[in-house]
Design a protein around this motif. Sequence first.
Motif, PDB file in Angstrom:
ATOM      1  N   PRO A  87      -2.913  30.376  44.432  1.00 37.31           N
ATOM      2  CA  PRO A  87      -1.513  30.525  44.541  1.00 37.31           C
ATOM      3  C   PRO A  87      -1.022  28.886  44.357  1.00 37.31           C
ATOM      4  O   PRO A  87      -1.785  28.062  44.446  1.00 37.31           O
ATOM      5  CB  PRO A  87      -0.882  30.944  45.936  1.00 37.31           C
ATOM      6  CG  PRO A  87      -1.932  30.657  46.840  1.00 37.31           C
ATOM      7  CD  PRO A  87      -3.227  30.641  46.041  1.00 37.31           C
ATOM      8  N   PRO A  88       0.398  28.772  43.906  1.00 32.54           N
ATOM      9  CA  PRO A  88       0.685  27.149  43.945  1.00 32.54           C
ATOM     10  C   PRO A  88       0.659  26.423  45.221  1.00 32.54           C
ATOM     11  O   PRO A  88       0.904  27.121  46.310  1.00 32.54           O
ATOM     12  CB  PRO A  88       2.131  27.329  43.503  1.00 32.54           C
ATOM     13  CG  PRO A  88       2.169  28.660  42.838  1.00 32.54           C
ATOM     14  CD  PRO A  88       1.166  29.587  43.575  1.00 32.54           C
ATOM     15  N   ARG A 108       0.343  25.561  35.004  1.00 35.13           N
ATOM     16  CA  ARG A 108       1.190  26.916  35.094  1.00 35.13           C
ATOM     17  C   ARG A 108       0.954  27.620  33.917  1.00 35.13           C
ATOM     18  O   ARG A 108       0.729  29.012  34.146  1.00 35.13           O
ATOM     19  CB  ARG A 108       2.677  26.397  35.173  1.00 35.13           C
ATOM     20  CG  ARG A 108       3.584  27.689  35.326  1.00 35.13           C
ATOM     21  CD  ARG A 108       4.963  27.227  35.390  1.00 35.13           C
ATOM     22  NE  ARG A 108       5.928  28.304  35.119  1.00 35.13           N
ATOM     23  CZ  ARG A 108       6.592  28.884  34.139  1.00 35.13           C
ATOM     24  NH1 ARG A 108       5.812  28.171  32.983  1.00 35.13           N
ATOM     25  NH2 ARG A 108       7.332  29.906  34.063  1.00 35.13           N
ATOM     26  N   ARG A 155       1.751  39.385  42.620  1.00 35.57           N
ATOM     27  CA  ARG A 155       2.354  38.284  43.657  1.00 35.57           C
ATOM     28  C   ARG A 155       2.072  36.799  42.954  1.00 35.57           C
ATOM     29  O   ARG A 155       2.992  35.917  43.133  1.00 35.57           O
ATOM     30  CB  ARG A 155       1.430  38.342  44.881  1.00 35.57           C
ATOM     31  CG  ARG A 155       1.987  39.685  45.713  1.00 35.57           C
ATOM     32  CD  ARG A 155       1.614  39.400  47.107  1.00 35.57           C
ATOM     33  NE  ARG A 155       1.666  40.820  47.997  1.00 35.57           N
ATOM     34  CZ  ARG A 155       0.530  41.433  48.246  1.00 35.57           C
ATOM     35  NH1 ARG A 155      -0.607  40.982  47.847  1.00 35.57           N
ATOM     36  NH2 ARG A 155       0.877  42.724  48.763  1.00 35.57           N
ATOM     37  N   LEU A 156       0.950  36.639  42.499  1.00 34.72           N
ATOM     38  CA  LEU A 156       0.532  35.496  41.782  1.00 34.72           C
ATOM     39  C   LEU A 156       1.332  35.074  40.783  1.00 34.72           C
ATOM     40  O   LEU A 156       1.720  33.984  40.305  1.00 34.72           O
ATOM     41  CB  LEU A 156      -0.685  35.260  41.452  1.00 34.72           C
ATOM     42  CG  LEU A 156      -1.743  35.152  42.809  1.00 34.72           C
ATOM     43  CD1 LEU A 156      -3.359  35.169  42.102  1.00 34.72           C
ATOM     44  CD2 LEU A 156      -1.796  33.789  43.660  1.00 34.72           C
ATOM     45  N   GLU A 179       4.526  36.057  39.969  1.00 35.10           N
ATOM     46  CA  GLU A 179       5.658  35.971  40.359  1.00 35.10           C
ATOM     47  C   GLU A 179       6.024  34.480  40.855  1.00 35.10           C
ATOM     48  O   GLU A 179       6.789  33.591  40.465  1.00 35.10           O
ATOM     49  CB  GLU A 179       6.104  36.981  41.576  1.00 35.10           C
ATOM     50  CG  GLU A 179       6.469  38.155  40.919  1.00 35.10           C
ATOM     51  CD  GLU A 179       6.979  39.143  42.149  1.00 35.10           C
ATOM     52  OE1 GLU A 179       6.560  38.899  43.398  1.00 35.10           O
ATOM     53  OE2 GLU A 179       7.423  40.247  41.813  1.00 35.10           O
ATOM     54  N   ARG A 180       4.788  33.812  41.848  1.00 38.18           N
ATOM     55  CA  ARG A 180       4.711  32.712  42.496  1.00 38.18           C
ATOM     56  C   ARG A 180       4.793  31.581  41.251  1.00 38.18           C
ATOM     57  O   ARG A 180       5.411  30.579  41.515  1.00 38.18           O
ATOM     58  CB  ARG A 180       3.750  32.685  43.555  1.00 38.18           C
ATOM     59  CG  ARG A 180       4.062  33.529  44.702  1.00 38.18           C
ATOM     60  CD  ARG A 180       3.070  33.291  45.832  1.00 38.18           C
ATOM     61  NE  ARG A 180       3.347  31.824  46.310  1.00 38.18           N
ATOM     62  CZ  ARG A 180       2.574  31.376  47.419  1.00 38.18           C
ATOM     63  NH1 ARG A 180       1.501  32.238  47.905  1.00 38.18           N
ATOM     64  NH2 ARG A 180       2.481  30.276  48.004  1.00 38.18           N
ATOM     65  N   TRP A 181       3.670  31.659  40.580  1.00 40.05           N
ATOM     66  CA  TRP A 181       3.464  30.725  39.439  1.00 40.05           C
ATOM     67  C   TRP A 181       4.661  30.654  38.480  1.00 40.05           C
ATOM     68  O   TRP A 181       5.088  29.394  37.943  1.00 40.05           O
ATOM     69  CB  TRP A 181       2.232  30.896  38.744  1.00 40.05           C
ATOM     70  CG  TRP A 181       0.943  30.467  39.399  1.00 40.05           C
ATOM     71  CD1 TRP A 181       0.153  31.017  40.169  1.00 40.05           C
ATOM     72  CD2 TRP A 181       0.536  28.891  39.728  1.00 40.05           C
ATOM     73  NE1 TRP A 181      -0.907  30.226  40.946  1.00 40.05           N
ATOM     74  CE2 TRP A 181      -0.405  28.920  40.335  1.00 40.05           C
ATOM     75  CE3 TRP A 181       1.149  27.886  39.092  1.00 40.05           C
ATOM     76  CZ2 TRP A 181      -1.006  27.808  40.962  1.00 40.05           C
ATOM     77  CZ3 TRP A 181       0.608  26.681  39.425  1.00 40.05           C
ATOM     78  CH2 TRP A 181      -0.645  26.681  40.188  1.00 40.05           C
ATOM     79  N   GLU A 222       7.729  31.424  38.911  1.00 35.60           N
ATOM     80  CA  GLU A 222       9.006  30.895  39.916  1.00 35.60           C
ATOM     81  C   GLU A 222       8.710  29.282  39.878  1.00 35.60           C
ATOM     82  O   GLU A 222       9.654  28.715  40.141  1.00 35.60           O
ATOM     83  CB  GLU A 222       9.050  31.395  40.952  1.00 35.60           C
ATOM     84  CG  GLU A 222       9.651  32.967  40.898  1.00 35.60           C
ATOM     85  CD  GLU A 222       9.534  33.617  42.031  1.00 35.60           C
ATOM     86  OE1 GLU A 222       9.179  32.962  43.114  1.00 35.60           O
ATOM     87  OE2 GLU A 222      10.312  34.598  42.258  1.00 35.60           O
ATOM     88  N   LEU A 223       7.561  28.691  39.615  1.00 33.82           N
ATOM     89  CA  LEU A 223       7.300  27.244  39.650  1.00 33.82           C
ATOM     90  C   LEU A 223       8.132  26.388  39.023  1.00 33.82           C
ATOM     91  O   LEU A 223       8.915  25.457  39.341  1.00 33.82           O
ATOM     92  CB  LEU A 223       5.642  27.159  39.738  1.00 33.82           C
ATOM     93  CG  LEU A 223       5.461  25.698  40.147  1.00 33.82           C
ATOM     94  CD1 LEU A 223       5.441  25.695  41.717  1.00 33.82           C
ATOM     95  CD2 LEU A 223       3.849  25.286  39.695  1.00 33.82           C
ATOM     96  N   TRP A 274       8.889  41.571  34.722  1.00 27.79           N
ATOM     97  CA  TRP A 274       8.593  40.178  35.054  1.00 27.79           C
ATOM     98  C   TRP A 274       9.080  39.024  34.094  1.00 27.79           C
ATOM     99  O   TRP A 274       9.504  38.107  34.438  1.00 27.79           O
ATOM    100  CB  TRP A 274       6.920  40.272  35.331  1.00 27.79           C
ATOM    101  CG  TRP A 274       6.587  38.637  35.643  1.00 27.79           C
ATOM    102  CD1 TRP A 274       6.664  37.801  36.639  1.00 27.79           C
ATOM    103  CD2 TRP A 274       5.609  37.953  34.742  1.00 27.79           C
ATOM    104  NE1 TRP A 274       6.039  36.711  36.496  1.00 27.79           N
ATOM    105  CE2 TRP A 274       5.438  36.748  35.372  1.00 27.79           C
ATOM    106  CE3 TRP A 274       5.186  38.237  33.277  1.00 27.79           C
ATOM    107  CZ2 TRP A 274       4.726  35.618  34.856  1.00 27.79           C
ATOM    108  CZ3 TRP A 274       4.463  37.002  32.881  1.00 27.79           C
ATOM    109  CH2 TRP A 274       4.195  35.844  33.776  1.00 27.79           C
ATOM    110  N   THR A 291      11.493  36.535  35.801  1.00 29.28           N
ATOM    111  CA  THR A 291      10.762  35.321  35.995  1.00 29.28           C
ATOM    112  C   THR A 291      10.713  34.306  34.910  1.00 29.28           C
ATOM    113  O   THR A 291      11.349  33.368  35.207  1.00 29.28           O
ATOM    114  CB  THR A 291       9.624  35.596  36.538  1.00 29.28           C
ATOM    115  OG1 THR A 291       9.392  36.618  37.722  1.00 29.28           O
ATOM    116  CG2 THR A 291       8.871  34.354  37.247  1.00 29.28           C
TER     117      THR A 291
END
Length: 221
Positions: A10-11, A29, A112-113, A115-117, A119-120, A198, A202
């Motif tokens: 993850p980030p 990213r 999950r990954l 979404e997290r990357w 949103e970075l 997504w 996102t």
Amino acid sequence: MPPRSALPPPPPPVEIRAWPDREALLADRAYLLGVLVRMHIGPGRLGLLWLWGLLGALGWSLIGTALIAFEDTYDFFSAVFGVVLFAMGAACLVPAVVLVAAGVRRDTAVRRLLERWGELDRDPARDALLRLPGTSLVWLLPSFVLCALGLYACVVVPAGAVRGQDTYGLMALIMGLGFLTWIVGLIGIVKAFWHRRWILRTLAGGTAPGPLISAGGGAHR
């Protein structure tokens, strides 16, 4: 070197981010999002899902045939034949169920990954390459057909069964195959719709977050 099947990390937390500038962050990213998207809806994943589904269908076909054999058993050899078929079917069905369940858990981690990357930061030029509308359709349309066929086998066929002609073993065989087909199709539909959602939420929706890299090259705290 991590295995090819390992998920990207993850980030990192804001406090320890070490990208020298925003362009370096966007490059990492974009690369990791591309890897994760291929892990989620790549053609290989669709092929694996169908392969596991076929393995499960083979297993249930053998189990259903064994149930039919038990219903028509009149001697010892027929019973032994049914037991052998049942064991062979279980040997195919159980691994297929385990593999599908493992795939669903892996998909959850990949989402999950993503979404997290995602949103970075925002990078419209590179993010456009991740939309993959054709790939989403390849997942969606066959999966919809599989769901329809599965529901037909689970609902319509048993409803039209004739007492005394269609045995319980035969109905169990058809309904089991229909259920497996519906599950495989449902997984494909969920993945196709989630990817589209997504993209809209996102990558295409909202405004970009504040800058994560300071002018001096360090991460904001």
